[in-house]
Design a protein around this motif. Structure first.
Motif, PDB file in Angstrom:
ATOM      1  N   GLU A  12     -17.329  36.977 -12.098  1.00 43.48           N
ATOM      2  CA  GLU A  12     -18.463  37.491 -11.632  1.00 43.48           C
ATOM      3  C   GLU A  12     -18.568  37.837  -9.964  1.00 43.48           C
ATOM      4  N   ARG A  16     -12.860  30.787   8.488  1.00 43.48           N
ATOM      5  CA  ARG A  16     -13.844  29.903   7.995  1.00 43.48           C
ATOM      6  C   ARG A  16     -13.301  28.824   6.893  1.00 43.48           C
ATOM      7  N   GLY A  68     -14.884  26.312   1.118  1.00 44.89           N
ATOM      8  CA  GLY A  68     -14.076  27.101   0.287  1.00 44.89           C
ATOM      9  C   GLY A  68     -14.063  26.245  -1.197  1.00 44.89           C
TER      10      GLY A  68
HETATM   11  P1  TYD Z   1     -16.289  35.240  -2.627  1.00 46.30           P
HETATM   12  O1  TYD Z   1     -14.873  34.577  -2.551  1.00 46.30           O
HETATM   13  O2  TYD Z   1     -16.563  36.425  -1.686  1.00 46.30           O
HETATM   14  O3  TYD Z   1     -16.860  35.942  -4.203  1.00 46.30           O
HETATM   15  P2  TYD Z   1     -16.148  37.087  -5.051  1.00 46.30           P
HETATM   16  O4  TYD Z   1     -14.809  37.498  -4.373  1.00 46.30           O
HETATM   17  O5  TYD Z   1     -15.879  36.502  -6.457  1.00 46.30           O
HETATM   18  O6  TYD Z   1     -17.057  37.991  -5.006  1.00 46.30           O
HETATM   19  O7  TYD Z   1     -17.571  34.172  -2.304  1.00 46.30           O
HETATM   20  C1  TYD Z   1     -18.723  34.118  -3.126  1.00 46.30           C
HETATM   21  C2  TYD Z   1     -19.966  33.115  -2.365  1.00 46.30           C
HETATM   22  O8  TYD Z   1     -19.291  31.904  -1.731  1.00 46.30           O
HETATM   23  C3  TYD Z   1     -20.409  33.663  -1.138  1.00 46.30           C
HETATM   24  O9  TYD Z   1     -21.659  33.862  -1.553  1.00 46.30           O
HETATM   25  C4  TYD Z   1     -20.404  32.620  -0.256  1.00 46.30           C
HETATM   26  C5  TYD Z   1     -19.823  31.546  -0.760  1.00 46.30           C
HETATM   27  N1  TYD Z   1     -18.715  31.031   0.152  1.00 46.30           N
HETATM   28  C6  TYD Z   1     -18.882  29.483   0.132  1.00 46.30           C
HETATM   29  O10 TYD Z   1     -19.975  28.857   0.082  1.00 46.30           O
HETATM   30  N2  TYD Z   1     -17.972  28.852   1.286  1.00 46.30           N
HETATM   31  C7  TYD Z   1     -17.054  29.536   1.345  1.00 46.30           C
HETATM   32  O11 TYD Z   1     -16.186  28.692   2.253  1.00 46.30           O
HETATM   33  C8  TYD Z   1     -16.913  31.096   1.285  1.00 46.30           C
HETATM   34  C9  TYD Z   1     -15.656  31.928   1.997  1.00 46.30           C
HETATM   35  C10 TYD Z   1     -17.829  31.371   0.625  1.00 46.30           C
END
Ligand code: TYD
Ligand code: MG
Length: 439
Positions: free
Chosen positions: A91, A132, A265
């Motif tokens: 998702e 990050r 992450g």
């Molecule tokens: P993301 O990898 O962009 O999701 P997708 O590619 O599956 O759509 O990450 C989603 C969420 O994770 C975003 O709301 C922020 C959070 N997040 C963290 O909590 N820690 C992190 O280090 C990062 C990069 C994202």
């Protein structure tokens, strides 16, 4: 013909809801393909010579590429296979981009850079995510999503150690004038990438968004094309994610990895049972069960809340557990354990945002409902495992010993399990034959 953009099911007539996957509004009309009539062959085609499979296997034993993350490697069956196309599905917001960013940082090397093609984010945004996550971006090359044909040429020319495409839904094409994200285009682009991977031995990670509204093509319809499907499951609002190889041409599909989404992450969780149970208090409606996922077993808390129905039909609602199964278990409890649930709302919640699909959790769900309805707490430090049949009988489950071993390792003292099982552990084991034995 109509076809579902989520699960690819075909149906002759249109309907608001797909019969196959139950999604709403995903059926679209599709032109019928005309198959040309067979003509007798004019010339005999040259006959290719077959080779011994054994010899082929000797000459080409692929060495896997480690992703630098032991947990991801384990789920993949030992790393990425050269020339493999891996679909990463989940998702929006579940962590797909986060996962591939850290893998890209791990894998990239001076002589083998990683090519990151991102249609979801700009170069600047991507660079920020690398920083990050403290992932090295020194040997990452970036490309915007040009048409798929151009991207294929670029990958072929640059020969990266790994190519990443985020996401398949953002790709378009010079050859095919379907819009980005349409089923035809997504399928076409994926088959080109598969062909490219096989020709060049470059491993490719392809991100596919699972869309809830079904307005663009879902990864479900790509599953049969690609070599490996890694799905990230969980609730974006919760901390935990399960990484599962739901298809794997090069290994088992049994393994799961447990991760927590942190500021840095996705981090592998070494002791999932401890994490899932750390905030548990033994109150009415709370019980522990042991889930078996591949070679992993972990303990989770299942909670039930039972309340008098305010008006209308009683509510049966579950988060992390199948709603229909909850209906069934409630009926079994009424019929065979004498509970009067006809005017009771029942809520089930699996802690940690996990989704429980195993019937082995039935007994725990029943015990949670029972405990909530009666307002009594269960015996402390007890694990419950068993499938519940329609006659109220408790049925055996696979991997019982491993589940009990985990319960013992975690310091639980009691277990409630089905009949006919050998249970060589130090736990004090109670055998239950029917749901009545829980009373
Ligand atoms: P993301 O990898 O962009 O999701 P997708 O590619 O599956 O759509 O990450 C989603 C969420 O994770 C975003 O709301 C922020 C959070 N997040 C963290 O909590 N820690 C992190 O280090 C990062 C990069 C994202
Ligand atoms: Mg993303």
């Amino acid at each position: 013909m109509h076809h579902c953009t989520y699960c690819d099911a075909q149906s002759a007539k249109w309907s608001g809801r797909c019969d196959q996957c139950g999604k709403w509004g995903t059926l679209i009309e599709q032109e019928e393909t005309v198959v040309p009539a067979l003509k007798p062959l004019k010339n005999k085609a040259a006959a290719p010579t077959s080779a011994r499979l054994f010899d082929l296997e000797q000459t080409r034993r692929p060495e896997r590429l480690s992703t630098g993350d032991p947990e991801v490697d384990r789920v993949l069956g030992g790393g990425l296979v050269p020339g493999s196309l891996t679909l990463i599905s989940g998702e929006p917001g579940i962590g797909k981009s986060t996962l591939v960013t850290s893998l890209a940082g791990n894998i990239s090397q001076k002589d083998k850079p990683v090519l990151y093609i991102s249609g979801e984010e700009s170069a600047h945004q991507l660079a920020q995510r690398f920083s990050r996550l403290a992932a090295s971006l020194e040997h990452i090359n970036f490309l915007e999503p040009y048409p798929i044909e151009s991207l294929i040429s670029a990958i072929e020319k640059e020969k990266p150690g790994l190519a990443i495409i985020d996401s398949v839904q953002t790709l378009n094409s010079l050859e095919m004038d379907s819009p980005a994200g349409s089923p035809n285009l997504v399928r076409y682009a994926t088959s080109l990438l598969l062909d490219l991977a096989k020709r060049t031995d470059i491993p490719i990670l392809l991100i596919g968004q699972v869309t809830k509204d079904g307005s663009v093509a879902g990864p479900k319809m790509l599953e049969h094309l690609v070599d490996v499907v890694l799905s990230i499951e969980g609730d974006p609002q919760h901390l935990y994610r399960l990484l599962r190889a739901s298809k794997n041409r090069f290994g088992s599909t049994d393994e799961v990895g447990v991760f927590a989404m942190t500021q840095n992450g996705l981090q592998a969780v070494a002791n999932p049972s401890a994490r899932f149970l750390e905030e548990r208090v033994n109150v009415p409606g709370s019980v522990i069960t042991a889930l078996a996922e591949g070679s992993r077993v972990f303990l989770v808390e299942i909670q039930a809340l039972v309340e008098k129905t305010a008006y209308g039909n009683p509510i049966r609602r579950a988060s992390g557990f199948d709603q229909n199964r909850l209906q069934m278990l409630s009926a079994i409890l009424s019929k065979h354990a004498g509970l009067k649930l006809g005017e009771r709302d029942i809520y089930i919640n699996v802690i940690g945002g996990l989704t429980v699909k195993e019937p082995a959790a039935d007994l725990a769900v029943c015990a949670a409902i029972l405990s909530a309805e009666k307002g009594v707490i269960g015996q402390a430090a007890t694990v419950l495992v068993g499938e519940v049949g329609l006659g109220g009988e408790i049925r055996s489950v696979p991997y019982l010993e491993r589940r009990l071993t985990e319960a013992q390792r975690f310091g639980l003292e009691h277990a409630i399990v089905p009949k006919h099982q050998k249970t060589p552990t130090k736990l004090e084991v109670k055998i239950v034959k029917t749901i009545k034995d829980l009373l």
